[in-house]
Design an enzyme around this catalytic site. Sequence first.
Site, PDB file in Angstrom:
ATOM      1  N   SER A 135       1.085 -19.006  14.143  1.00 15.24           N
ATOM      2  CA  SER A 135       2.116 -18.605  15.229  1.00 15.24           C
ATOM      3  C   SER A 135       1.240 -18.729  16.739  1.00 15.24           C
ATOM      4  O   SER A 135       0.549 -19.496  17.223  1.00 15.24           O
ATOM      5  CB  SER A 135       2.785 -17.240  14.943  1.00 15.24           C
ATOM      6  OG  SER A 135       3.611 -16.877  15.783  1.00 15.24           O
ATOM      7  N   ASP A 289      11.373 -22.184   8.652  1.00 14.57           N
ATOM      8  CA  ASP A 289      11.103 -21.579   9.774  1.00 14.57           C
ATOM      9  C   ASP A 289      11.994 -21.854  11.094  1.00 14.57           C
ATOM     10  O   ASP A 289      12.119 -22.951  11.373  1.00 14.57           O
ATOM     11  CB  ASP A 289       9.565 -21.855  10.186  1.00 14.57           C
ATOM     12  CG  ASP A 289       9.118 -20.740  11.474  1.00 14.57           C
ATOM     13  OD1 ASP A 289       9.602 -20.416  12.196  1.00 14.57           O
ATOM     14  OD2 ASP A 289       7.739 -21.218  11.601  1.00 14.57           O
ATOM     15  N   HIS A 318       9.330 -17.781   9.189  1.00 18.97           N
ATOM     16  CA  HIS A 318       8.304 -18.041   9.898  1.00 18.97           C
ATOM     17  C   HIS A 318       7.160 -16.725   9.290  1.00 18.97           C
ATOM     18  O   HIS A 318       6.189 -17.192   9.170  1.00 18.97           O
ATOM     19  CB  HIS A 318       8.618 -17.389  11.285  1.00 18.97           C
ATOM     20  CG  HIS A 318       7.422 -17.609  12.173  1.00 18.97           C
ATOM     21  ND1 HIS A 318       6.466 -18.642  12.532  1.00 18.97           N
ATOM     22  CD2 HIS A 318       6.587 -16.573  13.158  1.00 18.97           C
ATOM     23  CE1 HIS A 318       5.474 -18.598  13.180  1.00 18.97           C
ATOM     24  NE2 HIS A 318       5.525 -17.314  13.555  1.00 18.97           N
TER      25      HIS A 318
END
Length: 351
Positions: A135, A289, A318
């Site tokens: 991320s 995701d 995610h």
Amino acid sequence: MNTEIFKYNKSFKLESGKQLPELQIGFNTYGTLNKNRDNVVWVCHALTANSDVFDWWKGLFGEHDHFNPAEYFIVCANIIGSAYGSTNPLSINPVTGQPFYLAFPQFTVRDMVKAHQLLADHLQIDHIEILLGGSLGGQQAAEWAIIEPDRIKNLILIATNAKHSAWGIAFNESQRLAISADRTFYSNTPDGGKKGLKAARSIALLSYRNYKTYGITQQEDKDSLVDGYKASSYQNYQGEKLVNRFNAYSYWYLSKSMDSHNVGRGRRGVEKALSLIKARTLVIGIKSDVLFPIEEQQYLFRHISKSAFAELDSFYGHDGFLIETEALTNIITSFFKTDVKGKIIELQRTA
């Protein structure tokens, strides 16, 4: 968590041209640097995490996990703006003697990396064997591999991108709208914006998981219910949980920094920037995701020369990169068992 503090007593110039009068970086290390100094694993953390990677990435990092202190010298640094040891909006501005709050200068992912570089120099780490992150952590790792291609030997990018998407920016702006709707956010007190932060976290969770995740984990088994749903309780609980450990000002600025992520800025475009990466790279995408769709990882894979791609099938969306540690371990183990020799490894190519 035994967080160490590195103090940089000079002014720290940000990408914007503005300066922090001084900089403090919280960090954790595990294990010992070996004689050849080639066992460094540097972890870049995500939005609201801290530098204790053994706490939040259990199953991948730990004494009995793939990245263990008996084999590796593991470093994780708290990012600028975060609430866990580094200079952030609640830090005292030495010029005024008061906390910065909303007077904190805006910063970017590149500024985070610049701070990592200072810490690496302080720790006398010239060579990073493995740099990884997911991320926002992956955004930092990608930037660092571009800025210092000769310092990074292996790169692992998980559920991340080369440029933050309009979709991701829209989610972040919605969260900031929730925070700014809380009038206390402008009160310049440590607790300012708490209710807004709770609402922002609730919005964020929708992007971290997905329809299927909620359908499985929060599904009701009583047809008679008209209120008091599991999903409602879950959103409230997760909002309160973040409020109890974080602050609205750090969250506001960190979301802004994520929006700034664009490796192509000032480098003649994204593809040109990615071509600067020399590291042997593993890109991992999560099929479910919705915040960082798998097309974004496939793009990284196509434009980083020595790269491999793996698709992680997880219903957690995610957040799967923090949860599916056994699958990640298997993917990473397979990657390092293969001798690249400058060629692309196709672990699972769906591009």
